[in-house]
Design a protein around this motif. Structure first.
Motif, mmCIF file in Angstrom:
data_model
loop_
_atom_site.group_PDB
_atom_site.id
_atom_site.type_symbol
_atom_site.label_atom_id
_atom_site.label_comp_id
_atom_site.label_asym_id
_atom_site.label_seq_id
_atom_site.Cartn_x
_atom_site.Cartn_y
_atom_site.Cartn_z
ATOM 1 N N VAL A 1 0.832 -1.197 0.000
ATOM 2 C CA VAL A 1 0.000 0.000 0.000
ATOM 3 C C VAL A 1 0.868 1.248 0.000
ATOM 4 O O VAL A 1 0.595 2.221 -0.714
ATOM 5 C CB VAL A 1 -0.953 0.000 1.216
ATOM 6 C CG1 VAL A 1 -1.734 1.305 1.273
ATOM 7 C CG2 VAL A 1 -1.908 -1.183 1.137
ATOM 8 N N ASN A 2 1.948 1.239 0.811
ATOM 9 C CA ASN A 2 2.853 2.378 0.851
ATOM 10 C C ASN A 2 3.487 2.625 -0.510
ATOM 11 O O ASN A 2 3.670 3.765 -0.930
ATOM 12 C CB ASN A 2 3.948 2.156 1.894
ATOM 13 C CG ASN A 2 3.424 2.286 3.307
ATOM 14 O OD1 ASN A 2 2.377 2.900 3.520
ATOM 15 N ND2 ASN A 2 4.115 1.708 4.269
ATOM 16 N N LEU B 1 2.217 1.962 -3.445
ATOM 17 C CA LEU B 1 1.217 2.548 -4.330
ATOM 18 C C LEU B 1 0.987 4.023 -4.022
ATOM 19 O O LEU B 1 0.794 4.834 -4.927
ATOM 20 C CB LEU B 1 -0.099 1.777 -4.211
ATOM 21 C CG LEU B 1 -0.100 0.329 -4.729
ATOM 22 C CD1 LEU B 1 -1.428 -0.335 -4.422
ATOM 23 C CD2 LEU B 1 0.161 0.298 -6.225
ATOM 24 N N THR B 2 0.994 4.360 -2.740
ATOM 25 C CA THR B 2 0.742 5.753 -2.354
ATOM 26 C C THR B 2 1.985 6.625 -2.484
ATOM 27 O O THR B 2 1.873 7.835 -2.674
ATOM 28 C CB THR B 2 0.221 5.823 -0.907
ATOM 29 O OG1 THR B 2 1.163 5.163 -0.034
ATOM 30 C CG2 THR B 2 -1.134 5.144 -0.795
ATOM 31 N N ASP B 3 3.170 6.014 -2.378
ATOM 32 C CA ASP B 3 4.412 6.790 -2.477
ATOM 33 C C ASP B 3 4.791 7.111 -3.925
ATOM 34 O O ASP B 3 5.490 8.095 -4.177
ATOM 35 C CB ASP B 3 5.573 6.029 -1.822
ATOM 36 C CG ASP B 3 5.449 5.972 -0.306
ATOM 37 O OD1 ASP B 3 4.651 6.761 0.237
ATOM 38 O OD2 ASP B 3 6.136 5.137 0.315
ATOM 39 N N PRO C 1 2.554 7.255 -6.957
ATOM 40 C CA PRO C 1 1.379 7.218 -7.847
ATOM 41 C C PRO C 1 1.696 7.685 -9.264
ATOM 42 O O PRO C 1 1.203 7.115 -10.238
ATOM 43 C CB PRO C 1 0.391 8.168 -7.156
ATOM 44 C CG PRO C 1 1.260 9.094 -6.361
ATOM 45 C CD PRO C 1 2.409 8.263 -5.891
ATOM 46 N N TYR D 1 1.865 14.000 -10.358
ATOM 47 C CA TYR D 1 2.541 13.513 -9.156
ATOM 48 C C TYR D 1 4.022 13.182 -9.344
ATOM 49 O O TYR D 1 4.679 12.793 -8.381
ATOM 50 C CB TYR D 1 1.808 12.276 -8.629
ATOM 51 C CG TYR D 1 0.394 12.560 -8.193
ATOM 52 C CD1 TYR D 1 0.136 13.352 -7.077
ATOM 53 C CD2 TYR D 1 -0.686 12.070 -8.920
ATOM 54 C CE1 TYR D 1 -1.164 13.620 -6.678
ATOM 55 C CE2 TYR D 1 -1.994 12.334 -8.534
ATOM 56 C CZ TYR D 1 -2.227 13.115 -7.409
ATOM 57 O OH TYR D 1 -3.523 13.392 -7.016
#
Length: 301
Positions: free
Chosen positions: A2-3, A5-7, A9, A251
């Motif tokens: 998850v990290n 994917l969020t770190d 994008p 991003y």
């Protein structure tokens, strides 16, 4: 996971766009023999705009607040990147084939990084520049290696080279303008995709008008099979592909986003092996490994 994917994008969106464009490039090479580059670009743009309007209506994301500067940049980005850049790209595909066109297209990432440095003062650490260089070198190596293996290489023409260079310049310029409009703002990438496509389609309509093209240029689309292929490819390459590209430019720095978006040839190799039973040389695999090291540096810069 998850990290991750969020770190990253933007980086992941760029790689996803590259995969989509790899699949689409195989299809567009065949479609380009039946429709002119200008008409093909216009039709896929109109289809994608229709899909975006439907998506915006379904999500209730209507009438966003976009400042005039960002609006102008996105419209100009669409004019340069989609209107001129994509049309030149399709023209280069017809003249010199996909492999040589992709070699010239590999100039887009470093050019985008330089333009972003000059106009946006977007600084990249040393690892970022090394990653861009390795990614571009790896992709170019793969494309050139596959060119040598081709049994019927396309005839290299001055027209094709010029169109390929214009495509690379248009993609780089359009990416930097999008980055300038999106970075540090709350503009939804879905809306920026829509605005870019409108800018691109408007210039294409004006271009057709200047050339005084008749409605007969659309006659090949009377074939239901061809229309379905164009519509389906427009959905994945223009609707999804440009949306992902806009996410990446929002991003991630322009040079990084363009470099990762340009890795389509790396995805073409497994597609060719699985569906066309192509043989892959050891040198092509080494080129892929070089590009992967470059991609890794862009994620860890």
């Amino acid at each position: 996971m998850v990290n991750f994917l969020t770190d990253y994008p933007g980086e992941l969106a760029a790689l996803s766009a590259a995969l989509i464009w790899a699949i689409a490039s195989v299809i567009y090479t065949g479609v380009g023999r039946q429709l002119s580059p200008l008409v093909l670009n216009l039709v896929k743009g109109l289809i994608a705009i229709g899909l975006l309007i439907a998506t915006l209506l379904l999500t209730g994301n209507l009438l966003p607040t976009v400042n005039p500067r960002s609006l102008a940049l996105l419209l100009l980005s669409g004019t340069v990147g989609i209107g001129f850049g994509d049309t030149a790209y399709f023209g280069a595909l017809n003249c010199i084939g996909p492999r040589r066109t992709l070699v010239l297209e590999s100039l887009s990432p470093p050019l985008a990084a330089v333009l972003a440095l000059i106009f946006l003062q977007e600084q990249l650490p040393s690892a970022g520049w090394v990653g861009i260089v390795l990614t571009v070198l790896g992709v170019t190596w793969v494309v050139l290696e596959r060119s040598r293996e081709a049994t019927t290489p396309a005839v290299l023409t001055l027209r094709g080279i010029v169109l390929g260079l214009l495509a690379a310049g248009g993609q780089a310029g359009g990416a930097v303008m999008s980055r300038a409009a999106l970075a540090g703002t709350d503009i939804n990438p879905l809306w920026s995709t829509f605005i870019r496509l409108v800018g691109g389609v408007v210039i294409l309509l004006l271009w057709l008008g200047v050339q005084r093209q008749s409605i007969r240029v659309l006659q090949p689309l009377r074939s239901r099979q061809l229309f379905v292929v164009v519509a389906g490819t427009a959905f994945i390459s223009t609707y999804l592909g440009i949306w992902l590209q806009q996410l990446s430019l929002k991003y991630a720095p322009a040079g990084v986003a363009q470099s990762l978006s340009a890795t389509s040839p790396l995805f073409v190799i497994p597609i060719a092996v699985i569906f066309a039973r192509d043989k892959v040389s050891v040198r092509a695999v080494l080129g892929v490994l070089v590009a992967i090291v470059g991609v890794w540096l862009l994620f860890t810069r």
